[in-house]
Design a protein around this motif. Structure first.
Motif, PDB file in Angstrom:
ATOM      1  N   GLY A 109       0.816  -1.203   0.000  1.00 22.86           N
ATOM      2  CA  GLY A 109       0.000   0.000   0.000  1.00 22.86           C
ATOM      3  C   GLY A 109       0.851   1.253   0.000  1.00 22.86           C
ATOM      4  N   SER A 110       0.455   2.240   0.799  1.00 26.68           N
ATOM      5  CA  SER A 110       1.182   3.518   0.851  1.00 26.68           C
ATOM      6  C   SER A 110       2.289   3.518   1.905  1.00 26.68           C
ATOM      7  CB  SER A 110       0.206   4.661   1.146  1.00 26.68           C
ATOM      8  OG  SER A 110      -0.431   4.450   2.400  1.00 26.68           O
ATOM      9  N   CYS A 111       2.454   2.415   2.619  1.00 27.61           N
ATOM     10  CA  CYS A 111       3.454   2.339   3.687  1.00 27.61           C
ATOM     11  C   CYS A 111       4.862   2.513   3.121  1.00 27.61           C
ATOM     12  CB  CYS A 111       3.351   0.994   4.403  1.00 27.61           C
ATOM     13  SG  CYS A 111       4.574   0.765   5.717  1.00 27.61           S
ATOM     14  N   ASN A 112       5.672   3.317   3.786  1.00 26.52           N
ATOM     15  CA  ASN A 112       7.076   3.475   3.384  1.00 26.52           C
ATOM     16  C   ASN A 112       8.010   3.339   4.589  1.00 26.52           C
ATOM     17  OD1 ASN A 112       6.553   5.857   4.720  1.00 26.52           O
ATOM     18  ND2 ASN A 112       7.593   7.170   3.221  1.00 26.52           N
ATOM     19  N   ALA A 125      12.528  -5.170  10.213  1.00 24.87           N
ATOM     20  CA  ALA A 125      11.936  -5.110  11.552  1.00 24.87           C
ATOM     21  C   ALA A 125      10.788  -4.114  11.657  1.00 24.87           C
ATOM     22  CB  ALA A 125      13.012  -4.782  12.577  1.00 24.87           C
ATOM     23  N   VAL A 126      10.812  -3.047  10.846  1.00 22.57           N
ATOM     24  CA  VAL A 126       9.758  -2.032  10.965  1.00 22.57           C
ATOM     25  C   VAL A 126       8.514  -2.370  10.153  1.00 22.57           C
ATOM     26  CG1 VAL A 126      11.423  -0.191  11.427  1.00 22.57           C
ATOM     27  CG2 VAL A 126      10.702  -0.632   9.059  1.00 22.57           C
ATOM     28  N   VAL A 177      12.050   4.625   5.044  1.00 26.05           N
ATOM     29  CA  VAL A 177      12.443   5.657   6.007  1.00 26.05           C
ATOM     30  C   VAL A 177      13.448   5.100   7.018  1.00 26.05           C
ATOM     31  CG1 VAL A 177      11.581   7.147   7.851  1.00 26.05           C
ATOM     32  CG2 VAL A 177      10.273   6.901   5.737  1.00 26.05           C
ATOM     33  N   ALA A 178      13.314   3.823   7.366  1.00 24.98           N
ATOM     34  CA  ALA A 178      14.136   3.239   8.424  1.00 24.98           C
ATOM     35  C   ALA A 178      15.584   3.005   8.016  1.00 24.98           C
ATOM     36  CB  ALA A 178      13.524   1.912   8.881  1.00 24.98           C
ATOM     37  N   GLU A 196      20.164   5.067   3.602  1.00 27.40           N
ATOM     38  CA  GLU A 196      19.381   5.487   2.432  1.00 27.40           C
ATOM     39  C   GLU A 196      19.729   4.631   1.211  1.00 27.40           C
ATOM     40  OE1 GLU A 196      20.044   9.687   1.986  1.00 27.40           O
ATOM     41  OE2 GLU A 196      18.905  10.188   3.781  1.00 27.40           O
ATOM     42  N   ALA A 197      19.596   3.326   1.401  1.00 25.42           N
ATOM     43  CA  ALA A 197      19.985   2.372   0.357  1.00 25.42           C
ATOM     44  C   ALA A 197      18.890   2.128  -0.678  1.00 25.42           C
ATOM     45  CB  ALA A 197      20.389   1.040   0.989  1.00 25.42           C
TER      46      ALA A 197
END
Length: 334
Positions: free
Chosen positions: A176-179, A233-234, A183-184, A188-189
């Motif tokens: 969905g829209s989850c990012n 993990a997130v 972010v975690a 910034e890979a």
């Protein structure tokens, strides 16, 4: 299905063995961008990675399987030295391959004349997209497989065979829209969702990369000495992961859950081999591992490590010696 579960697999699905031109094009795009870094083996046999029949034209079906290694503790908890969850127990290569071979023997006994090949992360096989095609889960925005039942914690294996199985439906993408995973990432890979630049990934840097860790990533590595679990993990789907489904071989060894940097920095080659016997960590060798531990020491602000770190500036391995010099300088200004 029942036999696979008896052997310890928590997930099983079936897919047709035909090559997928879309998957092949995405792989080529990833390689052309240089995102594989020094993993030359990804490019050397890229044509075989296009799909099962590119490797073995006689293949008709793929049996995709997953073993759970769901952690009992939060991988994001602060620790002096962090080892990725997947490497805290026994080497998954050995455990999964043994079970795959046992399932293969059972299948041949049930259907004599069946031909098959088993794979677990040591051949040019795209296990994650095959897992999605077989309905085990979907490749999330962090590029790993996500399961509704097991979250992000599955070791994958595949059996290519000459039998015609009815394929399962490919799993829908449920990110969905989850990012959250994007972010975690400490380094910034992810240049975009569903794309990983391995050259910036802490798992790549601590495991696959043999030379000095680029300075731009050292502080971001924090206390991570082997791999990184942050993007996994997130993932919100992990709340459904049941630790009861975890294979017993992947229960964490207590000494690897929260190891002490002082103990790890003291390892010579023999000590390293003894400590990590039966562990996937053993394959990177003492020098690369101690290099990682020195980066963690430099980030720790623990001046009690200064003498030990300083002594490693004279290590015979130049990469270890350079990391020690960097860490010593950091601790000297702490």
């Amino acid at each position: 299905m029942a036999e696979a579960r008896r052997l310890g697999f928590a997930a099983i699905g079936f897919a047709a063995a035909q090559d997928d031109p879309v998957r092949s094009a995405r792989l080529r795009e990833w390689l052309d961008a240089g995102y594989h870094g020094t993993m030359g083996w990804m490019e050397d046999r890229a044509e075989v990675r296009q799909g099962p029949q590119s490797m073995w034209p006689e293949a008709r079906s793929v049996i995709a399987l997953g073993m759970s290694y769901a952690p009992e503790v939060d991988p994001l908890d602060d620790r002096e030295a962090k080892i990725s969850v997947y490497a805290q127990g026994r080497d998954y290569h050995d455990v999964v391959k043994k079970a795959l071979k046992a399932l293969a023997r059972w299948l041949v006994a049930e259907v004599p004349g069946t031909e098959l090949k088993v794979f677990v992360d040591t051949a040019p096989v795209m296990e994650k997209p095959l897992g999605q095609m077989a309905g085990l889960g979907w490749q999330g925005k962090h590029t790993n497989l996500v399961s509704r039942e097991h979250g992000s914690w599955l070791f994958l294996g595949c059996i290519y065979c000459t039998l015609e199985f009815a394929p399962d439906s490919p799993h829908d993408d449920r990110c969905g829209s989850c990012n959250a995973c994007q972010v975690a990432c400490p380094t910034e890979a992810f240049p975009a969702p569903y794309k990983l630049d391995a050259r910036r990934c802490i798992s790549y840097l601590t495991i696959e990369h043999a030379g000095p860790i680029p300075h731009e990533f050292r502080e971001a590595m924090g206390s991570r000495i082997y791999g990184c679990d942050d993007c996994l993990a997130v993932c919100p789907w992990n709340k459904f992961a049941d630790t009861a489904a975890r294979h017993m071989a992947f229960a964490a060894r207590p000494e690897l859950v929260a190891p002490r940097l002082a103990d790890l920095l003291a390892l010579d080659d023999a000590g390293f081999r003894a400590l990590f016997s039966g562990s996937p960590i053993k394959r990177i060798g003492r020098n690369r591992f101690v290099r990682n531990c020195l980066i963690a020491a430099g980030n720790s602000a623990d001046t009690g490590l200064s003498e030990q770190v300083g002594g490693l500036r004279g290590d015979p391995d130049p990469v270890v010696a350079e990391a020690a010099a960097w860490a010593f300088a950091r601790l000297s200004v702490s």
